[in-house]
Write an enzyme that holds these catalytic residues in place. Structure first.
Site: not given
Ligand code: GRF
Length: 217
Positions: A96, A93, A174, A112, A16-17
Site C-alpha cells: 500500500l 498481498m 496460522q 505477518h 482464514s484470519n
Molecule cells: C497469513 O499467514 C498472514 O500472516 C499473511 O498472509 C496469510 C493470510 O492467510 N500476511 P489468510 O488469507 O488469512 O488465510
C-alpha cells in the site's frame, strides 16, 4: 460496554484470519463487528467465505493501466465509506502506498508470518527453515510506510520441530495467528491499546517491545 469497533478487513487470499476475527466477534470475545471485506483479487476465496456469512465483501481489482496510487486511492475511498474504527490487513498481498497508510495511521494493523524484524517480506517459513532457526512465529503490528517495519504489538512464538517443512510450519503459525490477531483487536476495542503517532501504548505505558506469547502448537 462501549459500542463494537467497526472493522474493515483487507484480504487477497483464503481469509482464514478474517474468519477467525469474525468468529471472535460472533462469539463475543471481541467487541467488534466486521463491517466490510475488501480484496484486490476478485477470485480471493475469502470473499466468497465472507459473503456466505452475510458479510459485505467487495472486490476492487486493479484496472488495466491503473497506477498503484490511483488503485490505493480507490481502495481508501471504499474503505472510508465503511466508516471503520480499525482497518486490518489479513493477507492483503499488495504493497500500500504511503498516502493510504498515513491516512489510516494508528488505525491500520497487519499480521505477518514471522517474528519481526526477522523475515520481512515473502516466503517467511522457507527462510526460517533455511536459516536453521529453532523458533518462528507471527507478529501483529501497526502499519507504517516502512514495509513490515511498523511497531510490533504481539508475537506468537513456536518451536520449529525436526521434520518441519514449509507446509507444517505454515499451518502451525496460522493457528497462532488466529489467536493473536483477535487478541490485539480486542485490546483496541477495550481501550487498552492505542497508537499515538507511531507509538503504541498498552495500558497507558509505551510498548517499547512486543509482548511475546509462546504456543505449543
Ligand atoms: C497469513 O499467514 C498472514 O500472516 C499473511 O498472509 C496469510 C493470510 O492467510 N500476511 P489468510 O488469507 O488469512 O488465510
Amino acid at each position: 460496554m462501549s459500542s463494537p469497533l467497526r472493522l474493515v478487513v483487507l484480504i487477497s487470499g483464503a481469509g482464514s484470519n478474517l474468519l477467525a476475527l469474525d468468529d471472535a466477534c460472533r462469539q463475543g470475545t471481541l467487541n467488534a463487528q466486521v463491517v466490510g471485506v475488501l480484496s484486490d483479487r476478485s477470485a480471493a476465496p475469502g470473499l466468497e467465505r465472507a459473503r456466505s456469512r452475510g458479510l459485505h465483501a467487495e472486490a476492487l481489482p486493479i484496472a488495466p493501466g491503473e497506477s498503484r496510487s490511483a488503485h490505493d486511492a480507490r481502495l481508501l475511498a471504499a474503505t472510508n465509506a465503511l466508516r471503520p474504527d480499525l482497518v486490518l490487513l489479513a493477507g492483503y498481498m499488495r504493497i500500500l502506498d504511503s498516502s493510504f497508510v498515513q491516512s489510516l495511521q494508528g488505525r491500520l494493523l497487519n499480521i505477518h508470518p514471522s517474528l519481526l524484524p526477522r523475515h520481512k517480506g515473502l516466503h517467511t517459513h522457507r527462510r526460517a527453515l533455511e536459516a536453521d532457526e529453532i523458533e518462528h512465529g507471527a507478529t501483529v503490528h501497526f502499519v507504517t510506510p516502512d514495509l513490515d517495519g511498523g511497531p510490533p504489538v504481539l508475537q506468537a512464538r513456536i518451536k520449529i520441530r525436526p521434520g518441519d517443512d514449509e507446509t507444517t510450519l505454515a499451518a502451525r503459525v496460522q493457528r497462532c495467528e488466529h489467536v493473536i490477531y483477535p487478541t490485539v483487536v480486542q485490546w483496541c476495542a477495550s481501550g487498552r491499546l492505542r497508537c499515538i503517532d507511531t507509538k503504541p501504548m498498552l495500558d497507558g505505558h509505551p510498548l517499547v517491545e512486543p509482548i511475546v506469547q509462546d504456543f505449543d502448537f
